[in-house]
Design an enzyme around this catalytic site. Structure first.
Site, PDB file in Angstrom:
ATOM      1  N   TYR A 150       4.467  10.004   3.343  1.00  0.00           N
ATOM      2  CA  TYR A 150       4.375   8.567   3.070  1.00  0.00           C
ATOM      3  C   TYR A 150       5.495   8.183   2.133  1.00  0.00           C
ATOM      4  CZ  TYR A 150       2.475   9.241  -1.651  1.00  0.00           C
ATOM      5  OH  TYR A 150       2.311   9.575  -2.968  1.00  0.00           O
ATOM      6  N   CYS A 151       5.757   6.836   2.053  1.00  0.00           N
ATOM      7  CA  CYS A 151       6.763   6.384   1.103  1.00  0.00           C
ATOM      8  C   CYS A 151       6.389   5.016   0.555  1.00  0.00           C
ATOM      9  CB  CYS A 151       8.169   6.440   1.682  1.00  0.00           C
ATOM     10  SG  CYS A 151       8.369   5.699   3.300  1.00  0.00           S
ATOM     11  N   ARG A 152       7.238   3.992   0.781  1.00  0.00           N
ATOM     12  CA  ARG A 152       7.025   2.740   0.048  1.00  0.00           C
ATOM     13  C   ARG A 152       6.101   1.757   0.735  1.00  0.00           C
ATOM     14  NH1 ARG A 152      13.305   2.556  -0.940  1.00  0.00           N
ATOM     15  NH2 ARG A 152      13.434   3.898  -2.770  1.00  0.00           N
TER      16      ARG A 152
ATOM     17  N   CYS B 128       8.652   1.377   5.665  1.00  0.00           N
ATOM     18  CA  CYS B 128       9.677   2.081   4.901  1.00  0.00           C
ATOM     19  C   CYS B 128      10.216   3.190   5.781  1.00  0.00           C
ATOM     20  CB  CYS B 128       9.052   2.639   3.626  1.00  0.00           C
ATOM     21  SG  CYS B 128      10.143   3.702   2.700  1.00  0.00           S
TER      22      CYS B 128
ATOM     23  N   MET C 140       2.499   3.628  -0.818  1.00  0.00           N
ATOM     24  CA  MET C 140       1.858   3.668  -2.123  1.00  0.00           C
ATOM     25  C   MET C 140       1.234   2.332  -2.523  1.00  0.00           C
ATOM     26  SD  MET C 140       1.053   5.625  -4.448  1.00  0.00           S
ATOM     27  CE  MET C 140      -0.241   4.863  -5.417  1.00  0.00           C
TER      28      MET C 140
END
Lengths: 224, 224
Positions: free
Chosen positions: B177-179, B183, B207
């Site tokens: 996962y990221c932003r 993303c 997040m």
DNA sequence: TCATCATTCAATTATTCTGTTGAGTGACGA
DNA sequence: TCGTCACTCAACAGAATAATTGAATGATGA
């Protein structure tokens, strides 16, 4: 043209949508289209704008995927592409309402906050209607009423409020609704009714939200 | 200046918010600020933009009530004013995703749709983590990881994927996962891991959404 | 086929927005 | 007290957007 990576390309697409929402006239157009399909001409008449201008803005909304066009003979009927448009509009309104003091100031200046302006929720309204405790009025123009209204509502356009209130039972509470949560017509209707001695409140939002919540809608016409 | 009725005045306020969202760079700024507070300089560095330009855009976002500023010595830290900003961004993305074919094209062009790109939902991830079935990696830069991450996640910035994958158990599925939902870093991470023989999937969003859902967040630093 | 009507398109001007530059402000530390 | 640093503000040129006008387009019906 500069080389764009996919991240930038995506942000540009999202910005196209937001930019299309970023003009007062286009927002007003969306609120009207949320009541039902409209031809360019009909929309222009509603907004008191030249047809050319409305056509231009409709193109902008169409490029952003916000509205769709459907040709019907000489007319082109525009409508909102998707219910997600209404949630985007609502989300933008939500930010403005929470963060911009000016919004609060406008509402308070327009409708004296010392009165009880607590709106009626949809659930409350359904209970009140079931028990026959209130009169529900739809203060939108007749054509919008015809395109869809809350079952049991009486159409009393703003200009007819005074005449209607004479024939209404003064002791019975009135609930008014119109195009949406910030549509000023229901504010005006409540103010007028109160000054005429009625007990009146607003529904917390309008027809499009009622429909979007999956509640039943009564309809007379399809177009116009 | 023309006389404005309250209806127009309200639409203008709503348009201010939408207009502020209507620029790719400002949307990118919002996505970064959703990871945590940032100084003007730090944000400028993240986006590879001159400080003056970022400061200007921050003023625009502030006028729209989207971000708030907090002075801390020489620095001014900006953060999102309200969680409603994220829902507005999400709603705009939703319209673009449903209505703009270009969005689909970009995603497909970037990440071959013939692979299984079905993302992992938050609920699924929680179950998988509870049962110890997957390795969860956070592919954002270390500073963003420090500002808050999913408990149990390992920080593997994009550049370190290859090195890390050597030391990881190849048979164990990886979730990245990221932003946020669009993303590109997690797309790239999944692509890289798959080409290295790992089984990998993306978390459906990032997040900020995890935090907004009220789920637990591990944190190291407050600023920077 | 022609006239008419609803709408779109193209061209124009006025306005607003963008990015850049450099000067100005407020806070800090030598 | 002075210089430095982080940021903001003012001013400017170039780009994009808005409203208006009038000419095209496309469908209809005489």
């Amino acid at each position: 043209m500069s080389i764009r990576n996919p991240k930038q390309a995506l942000y540009e697409q999202f910005a196209i949508v937001a930019k299309a929402l970023g003009h007062p006239l286009r927002l007003e157009m969306i609120e009207h289209l949320a009541q039902g399909s409209r031809s360019v001409e009909a929309l222009a008449a509603k907004l008191g704008q030249p047809v050319g201008n409305i056509s231009q803005h409709l193109q902008a909304l169409r490029r952003a995927g916000i509205v769709s066009a459907e040709r019907d003979g000489k007319f082109v009927h525009y409508s909102l592409s998707d219910a997600s448009v209404l949630s985007a509009f609502a989300a933008v309104r939500g930010v403005a309402q929470r963060q911009l003091a000016e919004v609060d100031r406008i509402v308070r200046g327009y409708f004296d906050a010392r009165d009880d302006m607590r709106p009626v929720t949809r659930d409350e309204l359904q209970a009140l209607m079931r028990d026959g405790l209130v009169t529900l009025i739809d203060v939108r123009p007749a054509d919008e009423f015809a395109l869809g209204h809350v079952p049991g509502a009486i159409n009393v356009p703003l200009g007819e409020i005074k005449a209607w209130s004479g024939s209404a039972v003064a002791s019975r509470e009135v609930v008014a609704y119109c195009r949406g949560p910030w549509c000023v017509m229901s504010f005006e209707a409540v103010a007028a009714l109160r000054s005429l001695g009625h007990s009146a409140r607003r529904l917390e939002d309008g027809m499009p939200e009622w429909k979007a919540a999956g509640l039943p809608v009564e309809m007379t016409d399809r177009w116009r």
